[in-house]
Motif scaffolding. Sequence first.
Motif, PDB file in Angstrom:
ATOM      1  N   ARG A  49     -16.575 -77.031  -9.089  1.00 24.73           N
ATOM      2  CA  ARG A  49     -16.989 -75.130  -9.926  1.00 24.73           C
ATOM      3  C   ARG A  49     -16.285 -75.489 -11.023  1.00 24.73           C
ATOM      4  O   ARG A  49     -16.435 -75.247 -11.807  1.00 24.73           O
ATOM      5  CB  ARG A  49     -15.932 -74.214  -8.685  1.00 24.73           C
ATOM      6  CG  ARG A  49     -16.424 -72.857  -9.834  1.00 24.73           C
ATOM      7  CD  ARG A  49     -16.058 -71.759  -8.205  1.00 24.73           C
ATOM      8  NE  ARG A  49     -16.147 -70.843  -9.477  1.00 24.73           N
ATOM      9  CZ  ARG A  49     -16.348 -69.368 -10.147  1.00 24.73           C
ATOM     10  NH1 ARG A  49     -18.048 -69.758 -10.056  1.00 24.73           N
ATOM     11  NH2 ARG A  49     -15.838 -69.087 -10.518  1.00 24.73           N
ATOM     12  N   PRO A  50     -14.763 -76.420 -11.480  1.00 23.62           N
ATOM     13  CA  PRO A  50     -13.825 -76.249 -12.388  1.00 23.62           C
ATOM     14  C   PRO A  50     -14.762 -77.060 -13.601  1.00 23.62           C
ATOM     15  O   PRO A  50     -15.110 -76.084 -14.690  1.00 23.62           O
ATOM     16  CB  PRO A  50     -12.598 -77.089 -12.157  1.00 23.62           C
ATOM     17  CG  PRO A  50     -12.570 -76.676 -10.605  1.00 23.62           C
ATOM     18  CD  PRO A  50     -13.526 -76.780 -10.452  1.00 23.62           C
TER      19      PRO A  50
ATOM     20  N   TRP B 151     -17.890 -76.336  -4.798  1.00 25.87           N
ATOM     21  CA  TRP B 151     -16.705 -76.399  -4.649  1.00 25.87           C
ATOM     22  C   TRP B 151     -16.894 -76.788  -5.540  1.00 25.87           C
ATOM     23  O   TRP B 151     -14.868 -76.460  -6.486  1.00 25.87           O
ATOM     24  CB  TRP B 151     -16.274 -74.946  -3.744  1.00 25.87           C
ATOM     25  CG  TRP B 151     -17.212 -73.676  -3.088  1.00 25.87           C
ATOM     26  CD1 TRP B 151     -18.149 -74.006  -2.187  1.00 25.87           C
ATOM     27  CD2 TRP B 151     -16.884 -73.233  -4.016  1.00 25.87           C
ATOM     28  NE1 TRP B 151     -18.748 -72.449  -2.462  1.00 25.87           N
ATOM     29  CE2 TRP B 151     -18.448 -71.643  -3.211  1.00 25.87           C
ATOM     30  CE3 TRP B 151     -16.146 -72.214  -4.860  1.00 25.87           C
ATOM     31  CZ2 TRP B 151     -18.249 -70.671  -3.722  1.00 25.87           C
ATOM     32  CZ3 TRP B 151     -16.206 -71.170  -5.155  1.00 25.87           C
ATOM     33  CH2 TRP B 151     -17.171 -70.406  -4.568  1.00 25.87           C
TER      34      TRP B 151
ATOM     35  N   ARG C 247     -18.171 -73.797 -13.759  1.00 34.29           N
ATOM     36  CA  ARG C 247     -17.170 -72.211 -14.090  1.00 34.29           C
ATOM     37  C   ARG C 247     -17.881 -70.807 -15.381  1.00 34.29           C
ATOM     38  O   ARG C 247     -18.499 -70.509 -14.644  1.00 34.29           O
ATOM     39  CB  ARG C 247     -15.328 -72.139 -14.201  1.00 34.29           C
ATOM     40  CG  ARG C 247     -15.157 -71.245 -13.647  1.00 34.29           C
ATOM     41  CD  ARG C 247     -13.824 -71.099 -14.381  1.00 34.29           C
ATOM     42  NE  ARG C 247     -12.703 -72.049 -13.734  1.00 34.29           N
ATOM     43  CZ  ARG C 247     -12.167 -72.018 -12.969  1.00 34.29           C
ATOM     44  NH1 ARG C 247     -12.323 -70.809 -11.883  1.00 34.29           N
ATOM     45  NH2 ARG C 247     -11.809 -73.241 -12.295  1.00 34.29           N
TER      46      ARG C 247
ATOM     47  N   ARG D 249     -18.687 -66.495  -9.271  1.00 35.81           N
ATOM     48  CA  ARG D 249     -18.459 -67.548  -7.402  1.00 35.81           C
ATOM     49  C   ARG D 249     -19.642 -66.704  -6.458  1.00 35.81           C
ATOM     50  O   ARG D 249     -19.810 -67.728  -5.748  1.00 35.81           O
ATOM     51  CB  ARG D 249     -16.955 -65.753  -7.016  1.00 35.81           C
ATOM     52  CG  ARG D 249     -15.668 -66.796  -8.358  1.00 35.81           C
ATOM     53  CD  ARG D 249     -14.719 -66.058  -7.397  1.00 35.81           C
ATOM     54  NE  ARG D 249     -14.422 -66.594  -6.842  1.00 35.81           N
ATOM     55  CZ  ARG D 249     -13.649 -67.518  -5.867  1.00 35.81           C
ATOM     56  NH1 ARG D 249     -13.464 -69.058  -7.121  1.00 35.81           N
ATOM     57  NH2 ARG D 249     -13.396 -68.342  -4.471  1.00 35.81           N
TER      58      ARG D 249
END
Length: 417
Positions: free
Chosen positions: A335-336, A332, A339, A344
């Motif tokens: 995640r950026p 997490w 993405r 999700r």
Amino acid sequence: MGSETNLTLALFGGVVLLLSLFSSAFQRMSLPGPVLALVSGVVIGPFALDLLRIEDLAEDPRMLLEEGARLTLAVGLAGVALRLPHGYWRRNLRWILVIIGLGMPLMLVVATGVLTVATGTPFLLALLIGAIITPTDPVVSTPIVTGSLAEKRIPERVRHNISAESGVNDGLGYLFVMLPVLLFTAPDAAWRDLLGTVLLREVLGGAAFGALAGYLLGKIFTMARRRKLMEESAYLGFLVPLALAVLGVAKLMGTNDLLAVFVAAAVFGQVIPQRDEAQEDKVEDAVNRLFLLPIFVLFGMALPIEEWLALGWSVPLALLAAVLLRRLVTIWSLRPLIRGLHTRPETFFLSWFGPIGVSALFYATMAERLTGDERVFVLVSLAITLSVVVHGLTTAPLSAWLDRRRNRNTHETRPTH
């Protein structure tokens, strides 16, 4: 042939036969092979029926576990590498760079921090345990991402990314494990040995040898198939010797043998014709039946349950937290950067399923042998058991959840007429 040998054959063969016969039913019940094999080992061993003890099989039980795990990993890594389609590495370079280059160090930091804070474990021991449990296990991941249910419920990109990550980080995990081992055994020369011997000769040397071996063997295999020098059924008969031969030669050369096997199989899989990848299911099935299940039966017989009971309740909770949080926090946090690669729900699935198993068993027995610290095997074996049970029992429900979320999102985004 003595009675102990025959008893061993009967017990191990019987367990593998039983689990193979009802594999689909067990999978639907969220009872994967590693969990059942582990339980079978406990039942066979001294804490239940006491039919057979690991001490009956070898004078040095830890060495038996280490070599058994090493062989299982070699064949398992070859199967994992060949599971990936042509062009995978080029198309998914960003995932590999992020999850390996940034993910592995971050997972090590999280696991070490949890163990140090939650249990008061000395930092160097916590660093060693953290390094051992950092890599996602390629062999235990196989039942999660293969089989009819996995193919139906889990998107292909998720299955492939788990497989690729687990293969690469298992070999590179050696570099992480050797740092605390060297700090234990030769602190004055630790960094010099890590960079000079471990990184340059063993890791990079193993990768280079594996790439060369995989390329040459792939060309030889392709030529033999084109000239009809080998039977179609010889595919599996070629893969297993490839893994074992590269494993042995790399070890004789003083390089990282497990990394060499994975790189060799990965290159081999990209060199051979695309149509040969249709055989991957047969390869994976054979790996699971012949290698994965027996090593977990053996591991179940060797569990140090008495030592676990002396730890109290806080240590198991801390170990489970380290196994789970090292993955959840890392994925997490990153995640950026990923993405656009996963939704999700897929990100949650990836952040949950980072099981440890055979690779952690191998590194734990190796680290105990090199450092002489028996706490390593006691703590890591408990972490492996917790991971196998928790991740194994949640495979079916979470894969079903992911499938429902995917179907719902597909339905919601479907254009209306």
